[in-house]
Scaffold this active site. Structure first.
Site, PDB file in Angstrom:
ATOM      1  N   TYR A 101       1.041  -1.190  -0.090  1.00 27.21           N
ATOM      2  CA  TYR A 101      -0.137  -0.128   0.053  1.00 27.21           C
ATOM      3  C   TYR A 101       0.789   0.963  -0.391  1.00 27.21           C
ATOM      4  CZ  TYR A 101      -2.825   3.573   1.806  1.00 27.21           C
ATOM      5  OH  TYR A 101      -3.774   4.892   1.896  1.00 27.21           O
ATOM      6  N   GLU A 190      -3.572   7.443  -4.094  1.00 31.38           N
ATOM      7  CA  GLU A 190      -3.463   6.397  -3.025  1.00 31.38           C
ATOM      8  C   GLU A 190      -3.162   4.947  -4.457  1.00 31.38           C
ATOM      9  OE1 GLU A 190      -5.956   4.989   0.398  1.00 31.38           O
ATOM     10  OE2 GLU A 190      -6.850   4.262  -1.579  1.00 31.38           O
TER      11      GLU A 190
END
Ligand code: GDP
Ligand code: MN
Length: 380
Positions: A101, A190
């Site tokens: 992530y 993101e």
């Protein structure tokens, strides 16, 4: 403004961040054609400006074009967190060895961009932050000194990425993400998951991009990506007319000047036992043109039973406000009750003008509380 994945990935591609090849499809037939063109296994992905598509059944692997077409049929029309799927992204499927992530967002408290990187990708980042905070590498970038390459290396080491090739690729993606964060006026970039393939290639399998609405005038190409069909019709109408408008779900339409006054009007309507249907902020002035535009937006909402027009004249004069409203009511016909509370500079003159010339459905009150009680009673 939240972009859809395929739009975010196009920006990533322009920034030099590795993404998979894919095609947009609006129908099952287009999905089949895209899968044929891409060849091999593909992923059929719902395009809605929200996360959690996988869990909602909006991301599915297809072994061949037949399957891609069938999956497209299933996914088109799905409701994912209130967004109906009308667009698909058909992407060449990737083999996943690891899911990381990576994101950069604004930390308003620190007033600096904040990078977050963890090897625990593919899951909710909030859970990682809550349950295993030591696995989440966090780093602020000081806008005055700017981004330095060692900061990317620090993030990869701290997140526990030990493979040198991965470190290099992830560091390069971090640097590109930082460049994009400022050049795009982004609020959030993101990548979840940022994957490592069995061949050791690192790439962005998902893209969540939020651009600062106040900076869209500098990015006309991005502003054009707005999904007008997906927007609420009233909100679209308001944007086209340059009206600040927020939709709620009660029965009183609210029109005021200035955010503070409008917020307190919502409270006072609540206190009087009513529920706001929406509100418009006229900002500083109350010229007839902007009153007409706002009233058109407010009355296009079928839930509205009555309108509260709450104006405090500071620089704006009460008589001008009254003339603006009279002029607006001349140019459009409204049958709903309109309660006007006019206070401040030359308010008495404004109220006198309305008492003399306004149509019968306009009721003038001197205080906010009286006006709220009146409009709530008239909206029943
Ligand atoms: P989200 O659920 O909205 O965050 O959508 P994502 O784009 O992140 O996709 C959800 C999940 O689908 C990912 O976390 C992956 O596990 C899986 N997925 C997406 N693309 C691929 C792919 O190309 N190959 C494989 N094997 N899985 C994928
Ligand atoms: Mn994702």
């Amino acid at each position: 403004m939240d972009l859809m994945e395929y739009q975010g990935k196009e920006l990533f591609r322009q920034l030099g961040i590795p993404v998979s090849d894919g095609r947009v499809a609006l129908t099952p037939a287009e999905a089949r054609a895209a899968a044929e063109e891409l060849g091999g296994q593909t992923v059929v992905k719902a395009q809605v400006p929200t996360g959690g598509r996988g869990k909602a059944g909006g991301v599915k692997l297809a072994g061949n074009p037949d399957e891609a077409e069938a999956l497209a049929k299933d996914i088109l029309g799905l409701d994912i967190n209130g967004h109906i799927v009308r667009t698909l992204w058909i992407e060449k499927a990737s083999d996943i060895e690891k899911e990381y992530y990576l994101s950069v967002t604004f930390d308003r408290g620190e007033k600096k961009p904040l990078f977050m990187l963890t090897k625990e990708g593919g899951v909710d980042i909030e859970d990682v932050a809550e349950n295993t905070p030591d696995k989440l590498a966090r780093l602020h970038v000081d806008p005055l000194t700017g981004f330095r390459p060692f900061q990317a290396r620090w993030l990869t080491f701290t997140a526990g990425i030990t493979d040198p090739s991965e470190q290099k690729q992830v560091s390069s993606i971090i640097a590109k993400l930082h460049a994009g964060f400022s050049s795009l006026d982004a609020m959030l970039l993101e990548i979840n998951p940022l994957i490592v393939t069995p061949d050791g290639e690192v790439k962005a399998l998902d893209a969540k991009v939020t651009i600062d609405d106040n900076a869209l005038y500098r990015h006309s190409d991005i502003a054009e990506m707005r999904d007008v069909e997906g927007d609420d019709p009233q909100e679209r109408m308001a944007r086209e007319r340059d009206v600040t408008y927020v939709k709620l779900d009660g029965e009183v339409g609210i029109l005021g000047n200035g955010a503070g006054l409008v917020m307190s009007t919502l409270d006072v309507v609540g206190q009087a036992g009513g529920k706001p249907a929406n509100f418009c902020d006229l900002g500083g002035g109350a010229q007839a043109d902007s009153v007409v535009a706002a009233l058109e937006v407010i009355t296009s909402d079928t839930g509205v039973r009555g309108i509260l027009f709450n104006i405090f004249g500071g620089i704006t004069r009460g008589d001008e406000v009254a003339r603006g409203l009279l002029d607006a009511l001349d140019r459009m016909s409204i049958d709903l009750p309109i309660v006007v509370r006019l206070d401040g500079t030359l308010a008495a003159e404004g109220r006198a003008l309305l008492a003399e010339k306004a149509p019968g459905n306009v009721h003038v009150e001197a205080t906010m509380l009286d006006a709220a009680a009146r409009v709530v009673a008239l909206s029943r």
